[in-house]
Scaffold this motif. Structure first.
Motif, PDB file in Angstrom:
ATOM      1  N   THR A 145     -22.548 -18.206  12.150  1.00  0.00           N
ATOM      2  CA  THR A 145     -22.046 -17.570  10.915  1.00  0.00           C
ATOM      3  C   THR A 145     -23.716 -16.883  10.322  1.00  0.00           C
ATOM      4  O   THR A 145     -23.568 -15.519   9.942  1.00  0.00           O
TER       5      THR A 145
ATOM      6  N   ARG B 110      -9.498  -8.774   9.591  1.00  0.00           N
ATOM      7  CA  ARG B 110     -10.272  -9.704   9.141  1.00  0.00           C
ATOM      8  C   ARG B 110     -10.026 -10.007   7.696  1.00  0.00           C
ATOM      9  O   ARG B 110     -10.043  -9.168   6.959  1.00  0.00           O
TER      10      ARG B 110
ATOM     11  N   ARG C  10     -20.806 -14.385   2.874  1.00  0.00           N
ATOM     12  CA  ARG C  10     -21.843 -13.483   3.387  1.00  0.00           C
ATOM     13  C   ARG C  10     -22.768 -12.909   2.312  1.00  0.00           C
ATOM     14  O   ARG C  10     -23.874 -12.963   2.758  1.00  0.00           O
TER      15      ARG C  10
ATOM     16  N   GLU D 163      -9.051  -4.163  12.190  1.00  0.00           N
ATOM     17  CA  GLU D 163      -9.951  -3.963  13.311  1.00  0.00           C
ATOM     18  C   GLU D 163      -9.109  -3.060  14.382  1.00  0.00           C
ATOM     19  O   GLU D 163      -9.802  -2.583  15.192  1.00  0.00           O
TER      20      GLU D 163
ATOM     21  N   ARG E 181     -10.438 -13.956  11.354  1.00  0.00           N
ATOM     22  CA  ARG E 181      -9.591 -12.990  11.913  1.00  0.00           C
ATOM     23  C   ARG E 181      -8.246 -13.512  12.345  1.00  0.00           C
ATOM     24  O   ARG E 181      -7.946 -14.722  12.885  1.00  0.00           O
TER      25      ARG E 181
ATOM     26  N   ALA F 286     -24.739 -14.135  12.460  1.00  0.00           N
ATOM     27  CA  ALA F 286     -23.803 -12.838  12.314  1.00  0.00           C
ATOM     28  C   ALA F 286     -24.110 -12.183  11.172  1.00  0.00           C
ATOM     29  O   ALA F 286     -24.450 -10.852  11.155  1.00  0.00           O
TER      30      ALA F 286
ATOM     31  N   ALA G 146     -27.332 -10.316  11.742  1.00  0.00           N
ATOM     32  CA  ALA G 146     -27.160  -8.996  12.588  1.00  0.00           C
ATOM     33  C   ALA G 146     -26.297  -8.296  11.734  1.00  0.00           C
ATOM     34  O   ALA G 146     -25.862  -7.182  12.525  1.00  0.00           O
ATOM     35  N   ASP G 147     -25.919  -8.331  10.588  1.00  0.00           N
ATOM     36  CA  ASP G 147     -25.077  -7.352   9.713  1.00  0.00           C
ATOM     37  C   ASP G 147     -23.708  -7.254  10.486  1.00  0.00           C
ATOM     38  O   ASP G 147     -23.149  -6.437  10.274  1.00  0.00           O
ATOM     39  N   GLU G 148     -23.112  -8.313  11.023  1.00  0.00           N
ATOM     40  CA  GLU G 148     -21.703  -8.294  11.564  1.00  0.00           C
ATOM     41  C   GLU G 148     -20.798  -8.679  10.768  1.00  0.00           C
ATOM     42  O   GLU G 148     -21.425  -9.649   9.657  1.00  0.00           O
ATOM     43  N   PRO G 149     -19.577  -8.314  10.456  1.00  0.00           N
ATOM     44  CA  PRO G 149     -18.658  -8.939   9.608  1.00  0.00           C
ATOM     45  C   PRO G 149     -18.524 -10.531   9.771  1.00  0.00           C
ATOM     46  O   PRO G 149     -18.219 -10.790  10.949  1.00  0.00           O
ATOM     47  N   ILE G 150     -18.131 -11.096   8.619  1.00  0.00           N
ATOM     48  CA  ILE G 150     -17.579 -12.588   8.815  1.00  0.00           C
ATOM     49  C   ILE G 150     -16.395 -12.784   8.178  1.00  0.00           C
ATOM     50  O   ILE G 150     -16.144 -11.886   7.077  1.00  0.00           O
TER      51      ILE G 150
END
Ligand code: ATP
Length: 376
Positions: free
Chosen positions: A301, A355, A362, A341, A314, A304, A307-311
């Motif tokens: 996490t 999600r 975050r 998504e 899901r 993630a 890397a600016d990915e959503p958490i």
């Protein structure tokens, strides 16, 4: 509303109706007012709903105590009980289905009517004949499977989601039906139910539960609920794989679940290990598994967020397009941030992957990654 009459009908342990009803919240559902108890008070369970217009009471599902050791936990909990039934505890979410003004509604644990679960329960269970014969009862069930808006646990043979009825209770008194009668009734109406591992005197139930837990653990399933034959007393016990799974979930969103959530899972696993880890090697394996469940998801996490990915958890849901729309409204009303998504049609159903964005985790992870300090 005649609060005193409802206080009496609910058998609340206070003489003052104001004392009880100050904890009720009013919600409007399909043109009717639902009075919902938001926390257990005066002997009345959280999630209890009173719908005066339909003269319906749906009691909250009682909290099930937990034992941390099978021996002597089962015998001491069921002291004086002749027969105990060992049932599988399924990992989905609790839903109470009741007929309100002739229409079956599915209530969540906290007393909300979930539009999606209501639609799915109506589609999956033959409710009309059931409530015609048993209008004052409540079906207590678990919605399970990988495609639900609340849980995602896989079960063999359940591709999307399904309902398992584990209790039938009187709506107003909350009185359960004896286990054998309930299982026969569910069979008669073709309602799915949790597996039954056996029934025995408490001293013999220990062995049945231990064997069931070993099998369930190996299959990555949750645990067992032991019930007195009359359904009145219940106690639960869970597997190591469930403890690890819940820790992995909590640490994948480290700032969403409270510390109590995490600590309680570690305590459960420590007692299970103390009772059942047969050798030092086996204990080390358990410790290893527990450590992985904590560290790996949390590191994933953090990476993630870096890397600016959503958490966030899901989910996929499938069903009638209008019911899904109502579900998303319902989730947003609970102050959840929903990110869609994927949204497609399959055999007439709408299938949506979404999600529940974990804003709090975050933001805090981003703060620490940016070099922010942490007050401890
Ligand atoms: P609590 O029992 O204190 O409310 P909780 O809400 O965290 O705790 P769980 O620890 O998941 O709930 O355990 C209780 C729930 O297990 C029940 O509310 C029910 O939804 C679910 N459950 C699954 N299978 C069964 C079963 N066979 N019998 C009874 N409950 C079951």
């Amino acid at each position: 509303m005649d609060r005193d009459a409802y206080r009496e009908r609910l058998a609340a342990t206070t003489d003052d109706p104001a004392d009880l009803f100050e904890h009720f919240e009013e919600r409007s559902v399909a043109g009717r007012t639902h009075h919902v108890l938001t926390a257990a008070r005066h002997g009345v369970e959280r999630g209890t709903v009173v719908v005066e217009d339909a003269d319906v009471v749906v009691r909250g599902y009682p909290s099930i105590p937990r034992i941390l050791v099978l021996e002597p936990g089962i015998e001491s909990f069921f002291a004086g009980t002749e027969t105990v039934v060992v049932e599988e505890k399924l990992d989905g979410f609790n839903v109470r289905i009741a007929a309100v003004g002739g229409e079956p509604l599915a209530f969540t644990r906290s007393g909300y009517v979930c539009p999606y679960t209501t639609a799915r329960a109506r589609a999956l269970l033959d409710l009309e004949p059931f409530f015609e014969r048993h209008p004052e009862t409540v079906l207590c069930a678990e919605l399970i499977g990988p495609e639900t808006p609340y849980t995602t646990t896989d079960y063999a043979g359940v591709d999307s989601h399904d309902v398992r009825v584990f209790d039938v209770r009187d709506g107003e008194s909350g009185e359960p039906m004896p286990v054998a009668d309930r299982r026969a009734l569910c069979r008669a109406f073709d309602f799915g139910q949790p597996r039954c591992f056996g029934r025995a005197a408490p001293s013999e139930a220990v062995e049945i539960a231990a064997a069931a837990i070993a099998d369930l653990d190996a299959a990555g399933r949750e645990g067992v609920v032991l019930k007195s034959a009359d359904g009145e007393s219940m106690v639960k016990y869970t597997t190591a794989s469930q403890h690890r799974e819940e820790l992995a979930y909590a640490f994948s969103l480290p700032f969403e679940c409270g510390r109590d959530f995490v600590f309680s899972r570690i305590v459960r696993e420590a007692f299970r290990a103390a009772e059942f880890a047969e050798s030092d090697d086996r204990l080390r394996e358990r410790a290893h598994g527990l450590g992985e469940a904590i560290l790996l998801p949390m590191v994933a996490t953090i990476r993630a967020v870096a890397a600016d990915e959503p958490i966030g958890q899901r989910h996929t849901v499938r069903g009638d397009p209008d019911a899904l729309e109502a579900l998303f409204d319902h989730l947003r009303e609970q102050s959840l941030t929903i990110e869609i998504e994927a949204d497609r049609r399959e055999d007439g159903d709408r299938v949506v992957a979404f999600r529940k964005v974990a804003d709090s985790s975050r933001d805090r992870i981003r703060h620490y990654l940016d070099g922010g300090t942490r007050d401890e």
